[in-house]
Design a protein around this motif. Structure first.
Motif, PDB file in Angstrom:
ATOM      1  N   LEU A 467      27.296  16.928 -63.486  1.00 49.76           N
ATOM      2  CA  LEU A 467      26.821  17.351 -64.804  1.00 49.76           C
ATOM      3  C   LEU A 467      25.337  17.021 -64.979  1.00 49.76           C
ATOM      4  O   LEU A 467      24.562  17.841 -65.492  1.00 49.76           O
ATOM      5  CB  LEU A 467      27.647  16.658 -65.885  1.00 49.76           C
ATOM      6  N   VAL A 468      24.928  15.837 -64.528  1.00 50.22           N
ATOM      7  CA  VAL A 468      23.505  15.477 -64.579  1.00 50.22           C
ATOM      8  C   VAL A 468      22.681  16.459 -63.742  1.00 50.22           C
ATOM      9  O   VAL A 468      21.631  16.948 -64.169  1.00 50.22           O
ATOM     10  CB  VAL A 468      23.295  14.034 -64.061  1.00 50.22           C
ATOM     11  N   THR A 469      23.168  16.754 -62.533  1.00 49.26           N
ATOM     12  CA  THR A 469      22.469  17.698 -61.654  1.00 49.26           C
ATOM     13  C   THR A 469      22.328  19.057 -62.317  1.00 49.26           C
ATOM     14  O   THR A 469      21.268  19.689 -62.267  1.00 49.26           O
ATOM     15  CB  THR A 469      23.224  17.836 -60.322  1.00 49.26           C
ATOM     16  N   GLN A 476      14.705  22.357 -65.011  1.00 46.55           N
ATOM     17  CA  GLN A 476      13.597  22.767 -64.147  1.00 46.55           C
ATOM     18  C   GLN A 476      13.394  24.279 -64.183  1.00 46.55           C
ATOM     19  O   GLN A 476      12.256  24.760 -64.235  1.00 46.55           O
ATOM     20  CB  GLN A 476      13.868  22.303 -62.708  1.00 46.55           C
ATOM     21  N   ALA A 477      14.499  25.037 -64.162  1.00 41.40           N
ATOM     22  CA  ALA A 477      14.394  26.502 -64.208  1.00 41.40           C
ATOM     23  C   ALA A 477      13.759  26.958 -65.523  1.00 41.40           C
ATOM     24  O   ALA A 477      12.889  27.840 -65.539  1.00 41.40           O
ATOM     25  CB  ALA A 477      15.762  27.137 -64.024  1.00 41.40           C
ATOM     26  N   ASN A 478      14.188  26.350 -66.632  1.00 45.43           N
ATOM     27  CA  ASN A 478      13.613  26.713 -67.932  1.00 45.43           C
ATOM     28  C   ASN A 478      12.143  26.321 -68.014  1.00 45.43           C
ATOM     29  O   ASN A 478      11.318  27.061 -68.559  1.00 45.43           O
ATOM     30  CB  ASN A 478      14.392  26.044 -69.068  1.00 45.43           C
ATOM     31  N   VAL A 778      19.193  11.924 -55.536  1.00 47.78           N
ATOM     32  CA  VAL A 778      19.338  13.307 -55.056  1.00 47.78           C
ATOM     33  C   VAL A 778      18.388  14.232 -55.809  1.00 47.78           C
ATOM     34  O   VAL A 778      17.703  15.074 -55.206  1.00 47.78           O
ATOM     35  CB  VAL A 778      20.803  13.770 -55.217  1.00 47.78           C
ATOM     36  N   LEU A 779      18.319  14.106 -57.118  1.00 45.03           N
ATOM     37  CA  LEU A 779      17.480  14.992 -57.923  1.00 45.03           C
ATOM     38  C   LEU A 779      15.992  14.726 -57.692  1.00 45.03           C
ATOM     39  O   LEU A 779      15.185  15.661 -57.690  1.00 45.03           O
ATOM     40  CB  LEU A 779      17.821  14.824 -59.407  1.00 45.03           C
ATOM     41  N   HIS A 780      15.647  13.484 -57.497  1.00 46.17           N
ATOM     42  CA  HIS A 780      14.246  13.159 -57.198  1.00 46.17           C
ATOM     43  C   HIS A 780      13.818  13.851 -55.899  1.00 46.17           C
ATOM     44  O   HIS A 780      12.722  14.433 -55.825  1.00 46.17           O
ATOM     45  CB  HIS A 780      14.066  11.641 -57.094  1.00 46.17           C
ATOM     46  N   ALA A 791       9.665  15.939 -65.216  1.00 40.28           N
ATOM     47  CA  ALA A 791       9.856  14.519 -64.900  1.00 40.28           C
ATOM     48  C   ALA A 791      11.301  14.145 -65.194  1.00 40.28           C
ATOM     49  O   ALA A 791      11.888  14.617 -66.171  1.00 40.28           O
ATOM     50  CB  ALA A 791       8.904  13.665 -65.729  1.00 40.28           C
ATOM     51  N   LEU A 792      11.867  13.328 -64.330  1.00 35.67           N
ATOM     52  CA  LEU A 792      13.233  12.862 -64.553  1.00 35.67           C
ATOM     53  C   LEU A 792      13.239  11.894 -65.734  1.00 35.67           C
ATOM     54  O   LEU A 792      12.569  10.856 -65.704  1.00 35.67           O
ATOM     55  CB  LEU A 792      13.775  12.172 -63.305  1.00 35.67           C
TER      56      LEU A 792
END
Length: 831
Positions: A467-469, A476-478, A778-780, A791-792
């Motif tokens: 869900l976080v991913t 990021q897409a937006n 993973v997201l970083h 930015a995360l």
């Protein structure tokens, strides 16, 4: 006769002492008991079957998507010997690049000298306008070589493959386009007008190009076609990269050795500037060629437009499929363990009557396998219903046909048995450990509690992580689509295809005509536009500074005004200044240019103000005077750095018209724009698009990944929530006496709700602690691939954790309130 028949019957009696007979009867008993238990606990088993079916359906659909992506270009004859030629480029002043293309001039030259190459085919996409006299059509064509028919195993429906591309003015249409342009019937020999200039003859009709291909081919024309006569560099320039080159290698060729030989020949025959002059200065060569197997081309491409896939997206999909299935199995295992605890009395009696532990294990395993097989059937039904929707989300024509092949159906059946065995093994072992003496002494079994908590934590950690991913991918897409591109993109409309000579000759007058349309606020022309990435570079330097590879962008005088771009130093172009227009001559020229901020920095200039009036020395002896500096314009994907660029005016390089239109009566304005085009260029269809739509095409891959993650997160939440509902129901059922005794002794409903809420919330809180650092890592790493990225922040992590905790809380509270409000006498009546 009667005695004889009676004797025969007696002789046919089964030996009940036979081991095989007893095994058969025992198996029948297991199946019978399994079905009875499925019916007896139908609510919990329905939840089990539903949750597992959803998990299996999601897993199967994702695996069908993965299989679809891995199937690209497998249909090509000798695909194991067919490769795509690619280039590592090292232009001075520019970072090293890796292109999926080689120069079109290179392949045929080296193929003449290298016997390891069996076939060479160049494929260069282009768009032309076809007119039959009655209607005009936009037609995507591919310039290619005659060997394309042999390399790709194409059998023409009409015409001869041996001669179809011999004539420079020939064209081979796909079946679909032949019908679209001419209607049904034979079309070979018919002629069309191309780009309003010259005619071409249809020399063949081919089958529609396979869907599972990295190439999109609708029509073929020879590389000698006049449609690129105005672009001679495509055929002869070692600095021109366009299209792709496929090669079929001879049998037994070692690709490593072949690559070395290919580069050796290239070094020998290439112009001095590409190899010799650089090697003499101790620099690496400008070009190094390498090769990708054709079956890997779809997933290993640098293009982000269209329907390209990526190996990263495929790994993501496979991991998500495994996670979904793992969560579904965990749910079934957890509930199976709880259901096993409900069968204490049955197990105690069976053990007291002599049942062995292996019989109990076999019984529960068979029940789990039967449940898994039913879930598999239900999952396949879900796949049939939902696959079209999933295919639309992923922009792929997915089919369920592979599921019904024996090579797939057999493994699916085995897979269902394995899933059933895995989900039933632990509950079976738990049941086998029951001791009759404990039950007779009134001691409730406590085995399996730690394992159940572990499974609950694992499934919620996976759900929260996904869900976080999902949140970050969409974020990021937006961001990529809504970031400031350096200009105001609202109400900007582009018309492409004006580089055709028939249009370019009238481009100035057409822009003037557009400017007179009510609702058109400004009009300009440009060499580049979002969604159309052209890489034209010159090496350049300012006296005393480094040599930099600078991208050149030709624009009209009105470009900056139309785009609402202000100079941060100096000025922008103006139609009132005659000297702004580029004039080429044999001795070179000094013309004004405008730099972007990146070019100022990389050329070694102190600041934008100090750049004004400086002269940039470009390759081929040209000089340019800097008259202005603008902020960087983001015309490409956020994955790429903004290239150092200069803007100049040269109408011969224009490819797009860009207009700013009023939001009032926009439909009428667009209709008038189209009408103006049709009247001025009746043989060429208009290619009109909003700039925002063109930007969106860069993020098709990210959107597909986002929808996959979003859908998967929803599936995982549904599975986890339904599982939690059933688990909390089983828990409250087992603790019913404890709860009503607490109530009788004065506990309030809120106390009972808090008791159960804390019991189930603790594993979810632990799941957050586990999921957050893994998801962050993973997201970083994933965001590192973007030059411009979000930015995360803690918000996606907190949001995912609170969402899961809230859903779980509502589920548990509902169960707790029902039990807390129940009548104590009904529950304690047998005590």
């Amino acid at each position: 006769m009667h005695f004889w028949w009676h004797g025969q019957i007696r002789s046919m009696r089964f030996d009940t002492n036979d081991d095989s007979f007893r095994r058969d009867r025992l198996f029948q008993t297991y199946i019978s008991i399994a079905l009875r238990n499925l019916i007896k606990n139908r609510f919990y088993n329905a939840v089990n079957i539903g949750g597992l079916a959803v998990g299996l359906a999601a897993c199967i659909m994702i695996l069908l998507f993965v299989d679809h992506e891995l199937s690209y270009d497998q249909w090509i004859p000798e695909h194991n010997r067919t490769v795509r030629a690619e280039t590592i480029t090292r232009f001075e002043g520019a970072p090293e690049g890796d292109s999926e293309s080689i120069q079109p001039v290179v392949g045929p030259l080296i193929a003449e000298q290298l016997s390891d190459i069996e076939l060479t085919v160049r494929l260069n996409g282009n768009t032309i306008a076809l007119s039959t006299g009655l209607a005009a059509f936009e037609q995507r064509v591919t310039l290619t070589d005659p060997d394309i028919f042999e390399m790709f195993g194409i059998k023409l429906i009409e015409g001869s493959a041996d001669t179809a591309l011999d004539d420079p003015e020939s064209i081979v249409l796909s079946r679909k386009d032949a019908v679209r342009i001419f209607g049904p019937g034979s079309v070979v020999g018919k002629t069309v007008k191309v780009d309003g200039q010259h005619t071409m003859k249809v020399t063949g009709v081919m089958p529609d190009w396979p869907v599972l291909s990295d190439l999109t081919i609708e029509a073929l024309v020879p590389f000698s076609s006049p449609i690129i006569d105005d672009q001679p560099w495509l055929r002869e320039n070692w600095g021109s990269f366009s299209g792709v080159t496929y090669m079929r290698l001879a049998k037994g060729v070692d690709q490593i050795n072949f690559t070395e030989q290919f580069n050796e020949i290239a070094q020998r025959i290439a112009p001095d500037w590409a190899y010799k002059s650089k090697i003499e200065r101790g620099l690496p060569p400008t070009f190094t060629y390498h090769f990708t197997p054709v079956v890997d081309a779809h997933l290993k491409s640098d293009s982000e437009l269209g329907s390209r896939g990526s190996i990263e997206a495929l790994w993501s999909a496979a991991i998500v499929a495994v996670l979904i299935l793992a969560i579904a199995v965990m749910n079934v295992t957890n509930r199976g363990t709880m259901l096993a605890l409900k069968r204490v009395r049955e197990v105690t009696i069976r053990k007291a009557l002599g049942a062995k532990a292996k019989h109990l294990v076999a019984q529960i395993l068979i029940e789990a396998i039967v449940l898994s097989l039913i879930a598999m059937l239900a999952g396949i039904v879900m796949v049939e219903l939902l696959l079209p929707i999933f295919g639309t989300m992923m922009d792929r024509p997915l089919s369920s046909a592979p599921l019904y092949k024996i090579t797939v159906a057999g493994p699916l059946l085995i897979f269902a048995v394995v899933i059933g065995s895995i989900s039933g093994l632990y509950p079976a072992l738990v049941a086998a450990r029951f001791r009759p003496i404990d039950h007779l002494n009134g001691v409730s079994p406590t085995v399996g509690i730690r394992f159940r908590n572990f499974l609950m934590i694992a499934q919620f950690a996976a759900t929260i992580g996904l869900l976080v991913t999902c949140f970050v991918v969409f974020q990021q897409a937006n961001y990529a689509q809504s970031r400031n591109p350096g200009f105001n993109s609202a109400q900007l409309v582009q018309i492409s295809g004006i580089s055709r000579p028939a249009v370019l000759d009238q481009e100035q007058s057409f822009r003037e005509r557009l400017a007179r349309i009510p609702g058109v606020e400004a009009v300009a022309a440009s060499h580049v536009a979002p969604g159309h990435d052209y890489n034209n570079f010159n090496s350049g330097s300012v006296e005393g500074g480094p040599t930099v590879n600078i991208r050149r962008i030709s624009v009209s005088e009105d470009f900056f005004e139309t785009m609402k771009i202000q100079a941060i130093a100096g000025r922008v172009f103006s139609s009132d200044r005659v000297g702004d227009r580029e004039v080429r001559d044999d001795n070179g020229s000094i013309a004004p240019i405008i730099l972007n901020h990146t070019a100022v920095r990389q050329l070694g200039l102190e600041n934008p103000e100090s750049a004004i009036g400086r002269v940039v020395q470009l390759s081929a002896g040209n000089q340019r005077t800097i008259v202005g500096v603008t902020n960087d314009l983001f015309l490409g994907s956020v994955r790429n750095d903004v290239a150092p660029s200069y803007f100049w005016i040269d109408p011969r390089d224009f490819r797009h018209i860009i207009m700013r239109v009023s939001p009032l009566n926009m439909a009428a304005t667009l209709a008038e724009i189209d009408q103006a085009w049709r009247q001025q260029f009746p043989d060429i269809p208009v290619q009109r698009q909003f700039l925002d739509e063109a930007f969106a095409s860069y993020y098709d891959t990210e959107r597909r990944r986002g929808w996959l993650l979003f859908g998967s997160a929803i599936v995982m939440i549904v599975i986890a929530t339904v599982g939690l509902f059933a688990l909390s129901a089983l828990t409250t059922e087992r603790r019913a006496r404890e709860i009503v005794i607490r109530k009788v002794l004065g506990a309030r409903t809120s106390n009972i709700v808090n008791l159960l809420l804390w019991q189930f919330s603790t594993p979810i809180l632990v799941a957050n602690i586990i999921a957050w650092p893994i998801a962050w890592y993973v997201l970083h790493s994933w965001l590192e691939a973007f030059v411009d990225r979000v930015a995360l922040s803690p918000l996606p992590f907190l949001g995912a954790g609170l969402l899961v905790l809230g859903i779980a809380g509502v589920t548990i509270i509902g169960q707790s309130i029902v039990l807390a409000l129940s009548n104590p006498a009904r529950i304690l009546r047998y005590e």
